[in-house]
Design a protein around this motif. Sequence first.
Motif, PDB file in Angstrom:
ATOM      1  N   UNK A 133       0.826  -1.213   0.000  1.00  0.00           N
ATOM      2  CA  UNK A 133       0.000   0.000   0.000  1.00  0.00           C
ATOM      3  C   UNK A 133       0.861   1.263   0.000  1.00  0.00           C
ATOM      4  N   UNK A 134       2.048   1.163  -0.588  1.00  0.00           N
ATOM      5  CA  UNK A 134       3.007   2.270  -0.543  1.00  0.00           C
ATOM      6  C   UNK A 134       2.443   3.567  -1.110  1.00  0.00           C
ATOM      7  N   UNK A 135       1.624   3.501  -2.134  1.00  0.00           N
ATOM      8  CA  UNK A 135       1.080   4.719  -2.736  1.00  0.00           C
ATOM      9  C   UNK A 135       0.194   5.476  -1.751  1.00  0.00           C
ATOM     10  N   UNK A 136      -0.376   4.772  -0.786  1.00  0.00           N
ATOM     11  CA  UNK A 136      -1.251   5.409   0.197  1.00  0.00           C
ATOM     12  C   UNK A 136      -0.478   5.924   1.410  1.00  0.00           C
ATOM     13  N   UNK A 137       0.515   5.157   1.875  1.00  0.00           N
ATOM     14  CA  UNK A 137       1.265   5.553   3.072  1.00  0.00           C
ATOM     15  C   UNK A 137       2.416   6.508   2.765  1.00  0.00           C
ATOM     16  N   UNK A 138       2.952   6.457   1.568  1.00  0.00           N
ATOM     17  CA  UNK A 138       4.067   7.328   1.216  1.00  0.00           C
ATOM     18  C   UNK A 138       5.298   7.084   2.057  1.00  0.00           C
ATOM     19  N   UNK A 139       5.793   5.837   2.134  1.00  0.00           N
ATOM     20  CA  UNK A 139       6.972   5.573   2.967  1.00  0.00           C
ATOM     21  C   UNK A 139       8.241   6.170   2.376  1.00  0.00           C
ATOM     22  N   UNK A 140       9.169   6.524   3.247  1.00  0.00           N
ATOM     23  CA  UNK A 140      10.503   6.957   2.821  1.00  0.00           C
ATOM     24  C   UNK A 140      11.526   6.213   3.656  1.00  0.00           C
ATOM     25  N   UNK A 141      12.696   5.993   3.054  1.00  0.00           N
ATOM     26  CA  UNK A 141      13.720   5.159   3.683  1.00  0.00           C
ATOM     27  C   UNK A 141      15.060   5.874   3.622  1.00  0.00           C
ATOM     28  N   UNK A 142      15.674   6.009   4.777  1.00  0.00           N
ATOM     29  CA  UNK A 142      17.011   6.587   4.872  1.00  0.00           C
ATOM     30  C   UNK A 142      17.975   5.437   5.148  1.00  0.00           C
ATOM     31  N   UNK A 143      18.614   4.950   4.086  1.00  0.00           N
ATOM     32  CA  UNK A 143      19.552   3.835   4.214  1.00  0.00           C
ATOM     33  C   UNK A 143      20.890   4.364   4.713  1.00  0.00           C
ATOM     34  N   UNK A 144      21.317   3.892   5.869  1.00  0.00           N
ATOM     35  CA  UNK A 144      22.539   4.406   6.469  1.00  0.00           C
ATOM     36  C   UNK A 144      23.744   3.558   6.069  1.00  0.00           C
ATOM     37  N   UNK A 145      24.953   4.106   6.322  1.00  0.00           N
ATOM     38  CA  UNK A 145      26.181   3.513   5.802  1.00  0.00           C
ATOM     39  C   UNK A 145      26.648   2.303   6.594  1.00  0.00           C
ATOM     40  N   UNK A 146      26.664   2.417   7.905  1.00  0.00           N
ATOM     41  CA  UNK A 146      27.365   1.422   8.712  1.00  0.00           C
ATOM     42  C   UNK A 146      26.722   0.041   8.647  1.00  0.00           C
ATOM     43  N   UNK A 147      27.567  -0.949   8.869  1.00  0.00           N
ATOM     44  CA  UNK A 147      27.147  -2.346   8.885  1.00  0.00           C
ATOM     45  C   UNK A 147      27.007  -2.816  10.333  1.00  0.00           C
ATOM     46  N   UNK A 148      26.040  -3.694  10.562  1.00  0.00           N
ATOM     47  CA  UNK A 148      25.763  -4.208  11.901  1.00  0.00           C
ATOM     48  C   UNK A 148      25.597  -5.719  11.854  1.00  0.00           C
ATOM     49  N   UNK A 149      25.935  -6.365  12.965  1.00  0.00           N
ATOM     50  CA  UNK A 149      25.632  -7.791  13.146  1.00  0.00           C
ATOM     51  C   UNK A 149      25.268  -8.011  14.613  1.00  0.00           C
TER      52      UNK A 149
END
Length: 380
Positions: free
Chosen positions: A146-162
């Motif tokens: 339902x992305x067209x209705x919610x209008x999500x945005x994503x800020x992809x960050x650099x660092x790696x995690x485990x």
Amino acid sequence: MKIAVIGGGPAGLYFSLLMKQRHPEDDIVVHERNAANATYGWGVVFSDIALAFLKDADEAFFRKFTAHHTRCDHMEIVHRGVPVRLSNNHFSRTSRIDMLHVLQQACADAGVEVCYESHVTDPAQLPDADVIVAADGVNSEVRTRMAEHFGPSFDERRNKFAWYGTSRTFHPVSLIFRQTPHGVFMAHAYQYSPERSTFLVEVDPDTWQRCGLDTATEDESRAFCEQIFADDLQGHSLLTNRSHWFQARVVSNARWSHGNVVLLGDALRSVHFSLGSGTRMAMQDAIALFEALSANRSDVPAAFAAFEQSRRSASDRFQDAARRSLDWYESVDTRMHLDPVRFAYDYMLRTGRVTHEDLRARDPEFVAQVEAATTPAHAA
């Protein structure tokens, strides 16, 4: 009211519990894609401030929820192998699976039906529901559909995690910074049970690649991180549980609801581990949605609007602080020259939400160390 909840994590379960307790006549069903005992995390940490809202919402449940928590009243920043104590930082920790079991049992006792291994990805699968709560996590399939209705945005960050676990018990919440020939490695560690700690490893992508971690297996990565933090682990091993490398993703949505569907928890908004638990925000949202639906029983759109109005500003402020915290970690190599005390001080001020005077009120001994470290010798 007929309510369907997609996702049996803390947000979905806590909302369902509150609604069923207040409105026992409601038909509430939770659809959880995994089995009841499935969990892929280690521990969850709450600050005392974060737990206060739970006590206010339902003191009886609060007592059950915190009955087996491990507590501490300070944290440590470890830089150059030197731990700097930061007092009056109170934390309560528990295993993620124990937290879910408490919520699952409370829901069962209240009469909430939880359907495990029920994979719902489309609200159209639930045509009879008056309200559909999409609490299906940071990678929400409902939000994607339902992305067209919610209008999500994503800020992809650099660092790696485990995410790892360990049998070394880190009683204070510990942030560990290790300068290596490859680059800087960081660990977020805290005890969550009598015999286990969470041990989250963070590293910038260039260092990660130089070390060959981009092609390493899960066990090779574990062994490498175990070597980097050998002094801190003190002979204990790192433990894996789907401990694959990932990147932080800050999720936000332009609109929180559409029709009879509303987002909740990480599906709605994600935060960063270093600010305290995203579980806190998810459960606070659950309270707000419960209150809004209780006040607007006959008008679901009005309830959703009230929910968003009550939580939007807090959400925006928290996400802004999360981005600032992420910025600090992603540029930590520019701060490694600082001595341990000034390094810890810089960390505490990283989001702009804590001032020097706030720190003085919370931990005057630490601030005295900072002021002594920054006073020129000739002025003494």
